[in-house]
Write an enzyme that holds these catalytic residues in place. Structure first.
Site, mmCIF file in Angstrom:
data_model
loop_
_atom_site.group_PDB
_atom_site.id
_atom_site.type_symbol
_atom_site.label_atom_id
_atom_site.label_comp_id
_atom_site.label_asym_id
_atom_site.label_seq_id
_atom_site.Cartn_x
_atom_site.Cartn_y
_atom_site.Cartn_z
ATOM 1 N N GLU A 156 -0.531 38.704 39.844
ATOM 2 C CA GLU A 156 -0.430 38.603 38.376
ATOM 3 C C GLU A 156 0.210 39.836 37.756
ATOM 4 O O GLU A 156 0.362 39.923 36.535
ATOM 5 C CB GLU A 156 -1.832 38.406 37.778
ATOM 6 C CG GLU A 156 -2.622 39.674 37.504
ATOM 7 C CD GLU A 156 -3.036 40.458 38.735
ATOM 8 O OE1 GLU A 156 -3.376 41.645 38.577
ATOM 9 O OE2 GLU A 156 -3.023 39.889 39.843
ATOM 10 N N HIS B 275 -1.621 42.206 43.980
ATOM 11 C CA HIS B 275 -1.851 41.582 42.674
ATOM 12 C C HIS B 275 -0.678 40.673 42.283
ATOM 13 O O HIS B 275 0.321 41.146 41.736
ATOM 14 C CB HIS B 275 -2.041 42.654 41.601
ATOM 15 C CG HIS B 275 -3.371 43.323 41.666
ATOM 16 N ND1 HIS B 275 -4.454 42.898 40.907
ATOM 17 C CD2 HIS B 275 -3.812 44.367 42.397
ATOM 18 C CE1 HIS B 275 -5.496 43.667 41.172
ATOM 19 N NE2 HIS B 275 -5.138 44.560 42.083
ATOM 20 N N CYS C 204 -7.200 41.016 45.982
ATOM 21 C CA CYS C 204 -7.690 42.392 46.035
ATOM 22 C C CYS C 204 -9.135 42.443 46.557
ATOM 23 O O CYS C 204 -9.375 42.081 47.693
ATOM 24 C CB CYS C 204 -7.545 43.053 44.667
ATOM 25 S SG CYS C 204 -7.554 44.854 44.750
#
Length: 366
Positions: free
Chosen positions: A342, A340, A256
């Site tokens: 995660e 992202h 990001c």
């Protein structure tokens, strides 16, 4: 319970009237929309939303309450939450309180009862806009002027607002690797993923110098997500560039904002997107193996494709608008993605990137 009238006024003068939940008062920020069906708690506590009011496109929000273990940081960073309907009833075996109670305690406004479809369409057509939500006044012209006076996101360094005050360690007795993670607005689930891949993580402030990082003798460096304009975070860009120059074997992984900063450090440019990418359903093509990943995204800026230097290879592309979603250095062990991997609560298509990071560290150690 008595409803409290509230008004949303955009900088262009558009008006939306609804009712307040959570804290009653006034909120300001840039209005963006998120297309996720779930995850409102993770969204609210994501530091990348600092300075922004989030419109949820899914119409019913709050129906599964709030679960303490799902927080992505220690506080709510979004300046307001805008929904079609806020549920007064919640049901989840892990939840401990309602969304309304949580927002009240945090002093964060919620706005419900407006036509979120119309608001989202306006943002899509005209771009993300600054706005004010108020329960205190009904003077549209005054609120419009107040919205127009809010600092624009372009040129704004919000990292210093969200970064940790001091370094800390996420220990792991079974760690095989030591990662130094820059906190530009790091999320809890990133730390969980790094720990799950066998990493001990030392989280450092955004302004930590290259000397201080190298003194910690890391096996790798992680560049986190975060809010604001990447071009304004000059100290981070300089540090990343210096780390790559001084230790050509040091693996660096960014996501990001970290992806944007890494790209800037190697000579690319960034720009502000019209309304950003915010949601959990963005298709991304991995150009290295042609697989399609469904990804979670939250960013208002992107790397300019035409400015990618020869040293950076494009690895991932957004299939909605063909923007840059990932790069890797052709010679150094440095790579990054815009989305992202995660993602909490999901999707989980991109967890493999953390494994690629540990594999880079393993090769570097040997």
């Amino acid at each position: 319970m008595q409803e409290i009238p509230a008004i949303l006024v955009l900088e262009n003068g558009s008006v939306y009237r609804g009712t307040a939940f959570g804290h009653a008062g006034e909120a300001t920020g840039e209005v963006v929309f998120n297309t996720s069906l779930t995850g409102y708690q993770e969204i609210l506590t994501d530091p990348s939303y600092a300075g922004q009011m989030v419109v949820m496109t899914y119409p019913l929000i709050g129906n599964y309450g709030i679960t303490p273990n799902d927080d992505e940081s220690k506080k709510i960073w979004a300046s307001a939450l805008i929904v079609r309907e806020s549920s007064n009833i919640y049901s989840n075996y892990e939840s401990t309180r309602s969304l309304d109670e949580t927002l009240k305690e945090a002093g964060v406004m919620g706005l419900a009862g407006i036509d979120t479809r119309k608001l989202v369409r306006e943002i899509r057509q005209k771009g993300a806009m600054r706005a004010v939500i108020s329960t205190a006044g009904d003077d549209v012209e005054a609120l419009k002027a107040q919205a127009a006076a809010i600092p624009e996101m372009t040129g704004l360094d919000l990292v210093q607002r969200v970064t940790t005050g001091e370094s800390y360690t996420v220990d792991n007795p079974e760690a095989n690797y030591h990662v130094v993670a820059f906190d530009y607005g790091i999320k809890t689930n990133i730390l969980r993923q790094l720990k799950a891949e066998g990493c001990k993580v030392t989280v450092v402030t955004a302004k930590t110098t290259a000397d201080e990082v190298l003194a910690l003798n890391p096996d790798g460096v992680f560049l986190s997500n975060g809010p604001g304009d990447p071009f304004a975070v000059t100290y981070a860009i300089d540090t990343i560039r210096e780390l790559a120059a001084r230790n050509s074997k040091l693996p660096i992984f960014g996501i990001c904002l970290g992806h944007q900063l890494l790209s800037l450090a190697f000579g690319a440019k960034t720009y502000k997107l019209k309304f950003g990418h915010h949601g959990a359903n963005h298709p991304v093509k991995n150009l290295l193996d042609s697989r399609i990943e469904i990804t979670s995204q939250n960013h208002g800026f992107a790397v300019e494709m035409e400015t990618l230097p020869e040293a950076l290879e494009l690895t991932h592309k957004n299939l909605y608008d063909l923007t840059v979603e990932g790069v890797r250095h052709r010679e150094l062990p440095c790579f990054s993605v815009q989305y992202h991997p995660e993602a909490a609560p999901g999707p989980h298509d991109s967890h493999y990137l953390f494994k690629e990071f540990t594999e880079l560290m393993e090769r570097s150690k040997n």
